[in-house]
Design a protein around this motif. Structure first.
Motif, PDB file in Angstrom:
ATOM      1  N   HIS A  26       0.817  -1.209   0.000  1.00 26.15           N
ATOM      2  CA  HIS A  26       0.000   0.000   0.000  1.00 26.15           C
ATOM      3  C   HIS A  26       0.855   1.265   0.000  1.00 26.15           C
ATOM      4  N   GLU A  27       1.889   1.307   0.833  1.00 22.84           N
ATOM      5  CA  GLU A  27       2.733   2.496   0.924  1.00 22.84           C
ATOM      6  C   GLU A  27       3.426   2.789  -0.404  1.00 22.84           C
ATOM      7  N   ARG A  28       3.815   1.747  -1.117  1.00 22.33           N
ATOM      8  CA  ARG A  28       4.494   1.933  -2.394  1.00 22.33           C
ATOM      9  C   ARG A  28       3.552   2.537  -3.435  1.00 22.33           C
ATOM     10  N   VAL A  29       2.287   2.154  -3.398  1.00 21.17           N
ATOM     11  CA  VAL A  29       1.320   2.728  -4.336  1.00 21.17           C
ATOM     12  C   VAL A  29       1.104   4.203  -4.030  1.00 21.17           C
ATOM     13  N   MET A  30       0.937   4.536  -2.750  1.00 20.37           N
ATOM     14  CA  MET A  30       0.760   5.936  -2.366  1.00 20.37           C
ATOM     15  C   MET A  30       1.989   6.760  -2.773  1.00 20.37           C
ATOM     16  N   GLU A  31       3.172   6.169  -2.613  1.00 17.97           N
ATOM     17  CA  GLU A  31       4.397   6.851  -3.003  1.00 17.97           C
ATOM     18  C   GLU A  31       4.412   7.134  -4.502  1.00 17.97           C
ATOM     19  N   SER A  32       3.903   6.184  -5.290  1.00 17.30           N
ATOM     20  CA  SER A  32       3.848   6.375  -6.744  1.00 17.30           C
ATOM     21  C   SER A  32       2.909   7.512  -7.113  1.00 17.30           C
ATOM     22  N   ILE A  33       1.777   7.599  -6.428  1.00 19.62           N
ATOM     23  CA  ILE A  33       0.822   8.678  -6.704  1.00 19.62           C
ATOM     24  C   ILE A  33       1.476  10.038  -6.471  1.00 19.62           C
ATOM     25  N   TYR A  34       2.126  10.187  -5.319  1.00 22.08           N
ATOM     26  CA  TYR A  34       2.742  11.476  -4.994  1.00 22.08           C
ATOM     27  C   TYR A  34       3.969  11.758  -5.871  1.00 22.08           C
ATOM     28  N   ARG A  35       4.671  10.714  -6.273  1.00 20.61           N
ATOM     29  CA  ARG A  35       5.801  10.879  -7.182  1.00 20.61           C
ATOM     30  C   ARG A  35       5.315  11.400  -8.535  1.00 20.61           C
ATOM     31  N   ALA A  36       4.191  10.862  -8.994  1.00 22.72           N
ATOM     32  CA  ALA A  36       3.624  11.310 -10.266  1.00 22.72           C
ATOM     33  C   ALA A  36       3.227  12.782 -10.192  1.00 22.72           C
ATOM     34  N   VAL A  37       2.653  13.196  -9.063  1.00 20.21           N
ATOM     35  CA  VAL A  37       2.313  14.606  -8.873  1.00 20.21           C
ATOM     36  C   VAL A  37       3.570  15.464  -8.939  1.00 20.21           C
ATOM     37  N   ASP A  38       4.619  15.017  -8.250  1.00 15.65           N
ATOM     38  CA  ASP A  38       5.872  15.783  -8.219  1.00 15.65           C
ATOM     39  C   ASP A  38       6.502  15.908  -9.601  1.00 15.65           C
ATOM     40  N   LEU A  39       6.295  14.895 -10.444  1.00 11.97           N
ATOM     41  CA  LEU A  39       6.871  14.909 -11.787  1.00 11.97           C
ATOM     42  C   LEU A  39       6.059  15.743 -12.770  1.00 11.97           C
ATOM     43  N   GLY A  40       4.935  16.266 -12.315  1.00  9.40           N
ATOM     44  CA  GLY A  40       4.158  17.161 -13.152  1.00  9.40           C
ATOM     45  C   GLY A  40       2.984  16.544 -13.881  1.00  9.40           C
ATOM     46  N   TYR A  41       2.649  15.293 -13.615  1.00 10.19           N
ATOM     47  CA  TYR A  41       1.443  14.716 -14.221  1.00 10.19           C
ATOM     48  C   TYR A  41       0.225  15.452 -13.662  1.00 10.19           C
ATOM     49  N   ASN A  42      -0.608  15.947 -14.556  1.00 14.94           N
ATOM     50  CA  ASN A  42      -1.741  16.755 -14.136  1.00 14.94           C
ATOM     51  C   ASN A  42      -2.912  16.549 -15.092  1.00 14.94           C
ATOM     52  N   PRO A  43      -3.938  15.796 -14.660  1.00 14.44           N
ATOM     53  CA  PRO A  43      -4.028  15.235 -13.311  1.00 14.44           C
ATOM     54  C   PRO A  43      -3.382  13.866 -13.222  1.00 14.44           C
ATOM     55  N   VAL A  44      -3.135  13.435 -11.997  1.00 15.12           N
ATOM     56  CA  VAL A  44      -2.832  12.031 -11.719  1.00 15.12           C
ATOM     57  C   VAL A  44      -4.171  11.367 -11.440  1.00 15.12           C
ATOM     58  N   LYS A  45      -4.527  10.404 -12.271  1.00 11.94           N
ATOM     59  CA  LYS A  45      -5.836   9.759 -12.121  1.00 11.94           C
ATOM     60  C   LYS A  45      -5.713   8.541 -11.211  1.00 11.94           C
ATOM     61  N   VAL A  46      -6.603   8.449 -10.222  1.00  6.21           N
ATOM     62  CA  VAL A  46      -6.618   7.331  -9.284  1.00  6.21           C
ATOM     63  C   VAL A  46      -7.914   6.563  -9.490  1.00  6.21           C
ATOM     64  N   ASN A  47      -7.807   5.311  -9.948  1.00 10.05           N
ATOM     65  CA  ASN A  47      -8.979   4.469 -10.205  1.00 10.05           C
ATOM     66  C   ASN A  47      -9.359   3.686  -8.959  1.00 10.05           C
ATOM     67  N   CYS A  48     -10.614   3.789  -8.555  1.00 11.05           N
ATOM     68  CA  CYS A  48     -11.092   3.098  -7.363  1.00 11.05           C
ATOM     69  C   CYS A  48     -12.374   2.345  -7.680  1.00 11.05           C
ATOM     70  N   VAL A  49     -12.316   1.012  -7.656  1.00  8.12           N
ATOM     71  CA  VAL A  49     -13.510   0.187  -7.826  1.00  8.12           C
ATOM     72  C   VAL A  49     -14.234   0.131  -6.484  1.00  8.12           C
ATOM     73  N   VAL A  50     -15.472   0.598  -6.463  1.00  9.73           N
ATOM     74  CA  VAL A  50     -16.219   0.699  -5.208  1.00  9.73           C
ATOM     75  C   VAL A  50     -17.087  -0.544  -5.012  1.00  9.73           C
ATOM     76  N   MET A  51     -16.945  -1.180  -3.856  1.00 11.28           N
ATOM     77  CA  MET A  51     -17.675  -2.410  -3.538  1.00 11.28           C
ATOM     78  C   MET A  51     -18.332  -2.293  -2.165  1.00 11.28           C
ATOM     79  N   ARG A  52     -19.607  -2.589  -2.129  1.00  6.37           N
ATOM     80  CA  ARG A  52     -20.347  -2.468  -0.877  1.00  6.37           C
ATOM     81  C   ARG A  52     -19.781  -3.412   0.190  1.00  6.37           C
ATOM     82  N   GLY A  53     -19.617  -2.872   1.379  1.00  5.81           N
ATOM     83  CA  GLY A  53     -19.124  -3.677   2.482  1.00  5.81           C
ATOM     84  C   GLY A  53     -17.618  -3.773   2.548  1.00  5.81           C
ATOM     85  N   PHE A  54     -16.942  -3.215   1.529  1.00  7.71           N
ATOM     86  CA  PHE A  54     -15.478  -3.248   1.548  1.00  7.71           C
ATOM     87  C   PHE A  54     -14.886  -1.849   1.617  1.00  7.71           C
TER      88      PHE A  54
END
Length: 394
Positions: free
Chosen positions: A205-233
């Motif tokens: 999990h920490e490595r994924v979060m690090e990648s998101i913030y690294r992408a922001v720092d590198l100038g990707y705009n926007p950085v898209k975060v895909n989240c599959v939403v599941m009830r109860g999870f």
């Protein structure tokens, strides 16, 4: 089993028995318009932001220099190609891969770098202006940088994107950006490390979060975060994900849970667009719909005071087939014209049998012309044989 995972493990096993207030709205044979009606508040939100434009405007055909190969029998222009580079992945997400795993295509039958570039060039020269690299996990392919470099140099290609789980991305991203990768989607379904490990059957999990913030720092705009939403999870984390957009150029994309072979899809796990929109609208002020392009898959919104944006991918309750401009090239070389359709045609085999570009164009054109007006309803999709998502490419 680790104690801190036990509660989530039990909760996920009870997914299919959740007594949802949506139950009466998801019976066989109901109309999809009914799926958007949850309660009066949600109904008002969903009616306000119900659909994308139903068809591409007539002048779009005149303005787009696309060959007939990319136009289907309903007049839709296909300028977006998704290429799966591999079926292999360094995660084992439960909604993507069956618990028993899947049989992967043998390496000799996976498209080679030269074959990928040849097919991509054929599409781009015919009018495709956006390519997205998927998997499996595309970043684990050893020649990913060379593939990006060659694709980004194709004349006429405007956007080279990649969808990744972000696990191995941080150290590779600077070079990938230099190689022409100019748009990035990172998949992340929970902000809770224990839930991440349960869902993906891996740590990281920490490595994924690090990648998101690294992408922001590198100038990707926007950085898209895909989240599959599941009830109860993870439906209790929707607003937490929205908070990611407060101070950073992040676009959080909430995706309705979709049925694929082996992912044990159940309508009770589905959190509808209307319900998600209501949750966000009640918590955050100034939720405003963006005027999207007719081919846009997402329903995009700004929020007052937020640097980023939020989006909803509504394939199940409010499909966007009328503006579909996407085709998929699978890792084994099959062309798939609809994500939810079982129909595929091989491009790898004709290539290896000596087909020239004109013959490939004819095969592609015939497949595109057979594309249906829209995919089936969610219950029919759930009963229709299709590949696991790991084979199709996310």
């Amino acid at each position: 089993m680790r104690p801190y995972l036990s509660d989530w493990h039990l909760a996920f096993r009870r997914f299919s028995s959740v007594k949802s207030r949506l139950k009466s709205h998801f019976q066989f044979g109901i109309y999809q318009s009914q799926l958007l009606t949850i309660n009066p508040a949600e109904d008002s939100w969903s009616k306000r932001y119900a659909t994308m434009p139903e068809k591409i405007q007539d002048d779009a055909v005149k303005d787009d220099p696309v060959s007939n190969m990319l136009v289907d029998s309903f007049g839709r222009l296909h300028t977006y190609l998704r290429i799966s580079l591999t079926e292999r992945c360094n995660l084992r997400c439960q909604y993507c891969m069956p618990a028993e795993g899947v049989e992967l295509t043998p390496s000799p039958l996976v498209m080679s770098q030269s074959e990928i570039i040849r097919v991509a060039n054929l599409f781009v020269s015919s009018g495709v202006n956006k390519i997205r690299l998927t998997g499996g996990e595309p970043s684990i392919r050893k020649d990913i940088e060379e593939i990006c470099s060659q694709l980004s140099n194709l004349k006429g290609l405007k956007t080279l994107a990649m969808t990744t789980n972000g696990l191995a991305l941080t150290r590779k991203l600077p070079n990938l950006k230099d190689c022409g990768l100019n748009l990035l989607n990172i998949s992340l379904d929970t902000l809770v490390p224990a839930k991440f490990e349960f869902m993906t059957r891996r740590k990281g999990h920490e490595r994924v979060m690090e990648s998101i913030y690294r992408a922001v720092d590198l100038g990707y705009n926007p950085v898209k975060v895909n989240c599959v939403v599941m009830r109860g999870f993870n439906d209790d984390e929707i607003c937490d994900f929205v908070e990611l957009t407060k101070d950073k150029p992040i676009n959080v994309r909430f995706i309705e849970f979709m049925p694929f072979d082996g992912n044990v899809w159940n309508v009770k796990k589905l959190v509808s667009y209307a319900e998600m929109l209501d949750i966000v609208g009640k918590r955050f002020t100034g939720l405003q719909r963006i005027n999207d392009h007719p081919t846009e898959t997402a329903k995009n919104f700004t929020i007052d005071g937020h640097h980023g944006t939020v989006s909803f991918i509504t394939s199940m309750t409010n499909h966007f087939c009328s503006g579909c401009n996407r085709l998929r090239l699978l890792a084994d070389g099959n062309l798939k014209v609809c994500l939810f359709g079982p129909s595929e045609v091989s491009l790898r085999d004709p290539i290896r049998n000596g087909a020239d570009d004109n013959e490939l164009r004819q095969i592609i054109s015939a497949a595109v012309k057979r594309k249906k007006a829209s995919h089936a309803g969610m219950f029919d999709i759930a009963k229709t044989p299709n590949r696991p998502m790991i084979h199709i490419g996310g």
